[in-house]
Design a protein around this motif. Sequence first.
Motif, PDB file in Angstrom:
ATOM      1  N   TYR A 146       0.843  -1.182   0.000  1.00 27.83           N
ATOM      2  CA  TYR A 146       0.000   0.000   0.000  1.00 27.83           C
ATOM      3  C   TYR A 146       0.884   1.240   0.000  1.00 27.83           C
ATOM      4  N   SER A 147       0.300   2.354  -0.419  1.00 21.49           N
ATOM      5  CA  SER A 147       1.061   3.606  -0.391  1.00 21.49           C
ATOM      6  C   SER A 147       0.508   4.575   0.651  1.00 21.49           C
ATOM      7  N   PHE A 148      -0.735   4.407   1.056  1.00 25.62           N
ATOM      8  CA  PHE A 148      -1.283   5.193   2.156  1.00 25.62           C
ATOM      9  C   PHE A 148      -2.460   4.412   2.745  1.00 25.62           C
ATOM     10  N   ALA A 149      -2.759   4.693   3.976  1.00 28.80           N
ATOM     11  CA  ALA A 149      -3.860   4.016   4.645  1.00 28.80           C
ATOM     12  C   ALA A 149      -4.646   5.035   5.456  1.00 28.80           C
ATOM     13  N   ALA A 150      -5.939   4.913   5.425  1.00 28.60           N
ATOM     14  CA  ALA A 150      -6.816   5.774   6.216  1.00 28.60           C
ATOM     15  C   ALA A 150      -7.950   4.923   6.730  1.00 28.60           C
ATOM     16  N   GLY A 151      -8.171   4.979   8.034  1.00 32.06           N
ATOM     17  CA  GLY A 151      -9.244   4.171   8.589  1.00 32.06           C
ATOM     18  C   GLY A 151      -9.289   4.251  10.093  1.00 32.06           C
ATOM     19  N   SER A 152      -9.686   3.155  10.684  1.00 29.09           N
ATOM     20  CA  SER A 152      -9.897   3.093  12.126  1.00 29.09           C
ATOM     21  C   SER A 152      -8.592   2.797  12.863  1.00 29.09           C
ATOM     22  N   GLN A 153      -8.640   2.933  14.164  1.00 29.16           N
ATOM     23  CA  GLN A 153      -7.478   2.602  14.982  1.00 29.16           C
ATOM     24  C   GLN A 153      -7.112   1.130  14.825  1.00 29.16           C
ATOM     25  N   SER A 154      -8.113   0.263  14.635  1.00 28.16           N
ATOM     26  CA  SER A 154      -7.803  -1.167  14.464  1.00 28.16           C
ATOM     27  C   SER A 154      -7.020  -1.413  13.171  1.00 28.16           C
ATOM     28  N   LEU A 155      -7.303  -0.639  12.125  1.00 27.51           N
ATOM     29  CA  LEU A 155      -6.503  -0.748  10.902  1.00 27.51           C
ATOM     30  C   LEU A 155      -5.069  -0.335  11.179  1.00 27.51           C
ATOM     31  N   TYR A 156      -4.898   0.799  11.841  1.00 29.41           N
ATOM     32  CA  TYR A 156      -3.544   1.272  12.145  1.00 29.41           C
ATOM     33  C   TYR A 156      -2.798   0.276  13.025  1.00 29.41           C
ATOM     34  N   ASP A 157      -3.493  -0.325  13.975  1.00 29.62           N
ATOM     35  CA  ASP A 157      -2.865  -1.333  14.827  1.00 29.62           C
ATOM     36  C   ASP A 157      -2.445  -2.548  14.006  1.00 29.62           C
ATOM     37  N   LEU A 158      -3.268  -2.928  13.042  1.00 31.80           N
ATOM     38  CA  LEU A 158      -2.965  -4.079  12.199  1.00 31.80           C
ATOM     39  C   LEU A 158      -1.721  -3.856  11.341  1.00 31.80           C
ATOM     40  N   ILE A 159      -1.588  -2.682  10.741  1.00 35.88           N
ATOM     41  CA  ILE A 159      -0.469  -2.452   9.823  1.00 35.88           C
ATOM     42  C   ILE A 159       0.800  -1.992  10.521  1.00 35.88           C
ATOM     43  N   ASN A 160       0.694  -1.526  11.756  1.00 34.33           N
ATOM     44  CA  ASN A 160       1.862  -1.027  12.480  1.00 34.33           C
ATOM     45  C   ASN A 160       2.865  -2.153  12.725  1.00 34.33           C
ATOM     46  N   GLU A 161       4.045  -2.017  12.135  1.00 40.93           N
ATOM     47  CA  GLU A 161       5.140  -2.977  12.294  1.00 40.93           C
ATOM     48  C   GLU A 161       4.723  -4.415  11.981  1.00 40.93           C
ATOM     49  N   ASN A 162       3.754  -4.590  11.092  1.00 39.65           N
ATOM     50  CA  ASN A 162       3.297  -5.916  10.680  1.00 39.65           C
ATOM     51  C   ASN A 162       4.113  -6.363   9.471  1.00 39.65           C
TER      52      ASN A 162
END
Length: 173
Positions: A1-17
């Motif tokens: 992906y090149s950018f992500a926008a969404g909920s905190q759960s999305l950010y938690d999922l992609i963070n350092e994954n």
Amino acid sequence: YSFAAGSQSLYDLINENPMVAGYPVDYTNHPFNCAKIDKLMSINSAIEIDLTGQVCSESIGPRIISGAGGQLDFVEGAYNSKGGKTFICLPSTLTDKAGKLKSKIVPMLTPGAVVTDTRPVVQYIVTEYGKVNLKGSSSWQRAEALISIAHPDFRDELIAAAKELKIWRRKDI
């Protein structure tokens, strides 16, 4: 992906994954990189398409209403992907402000319209009247195919326009 926008759960999922990776848009959207993905599917919309297969997804005539985004990048990438397919999906008509029904499959793009996708890389076009594959088609084959998925109320006038443009070959209609 090149950018992500969404909920905190999305950010938690992609963070350092390690299962997901963020890259600059000039990498993720590069048609060469997209084409490396076997069976890539590209699905986009359009404002209008002309009988030669040119797609406008950015403007109504000269009035810009959207950017191209990565549409052409992914259309070209999927077109060249092994087993890939690219789809442009649009309703066959729109109702204007005056309440008049108009075809979104037109003889020629509205003057000033931006060509988002050039006809050589346009593959599947889908309306509520069906799906056609334009890949490798001649100009007259494109016109016939597009007219077959246009709203029935506009087919006769599109045939007449195709004849005038010298891109109609069928003798049976």
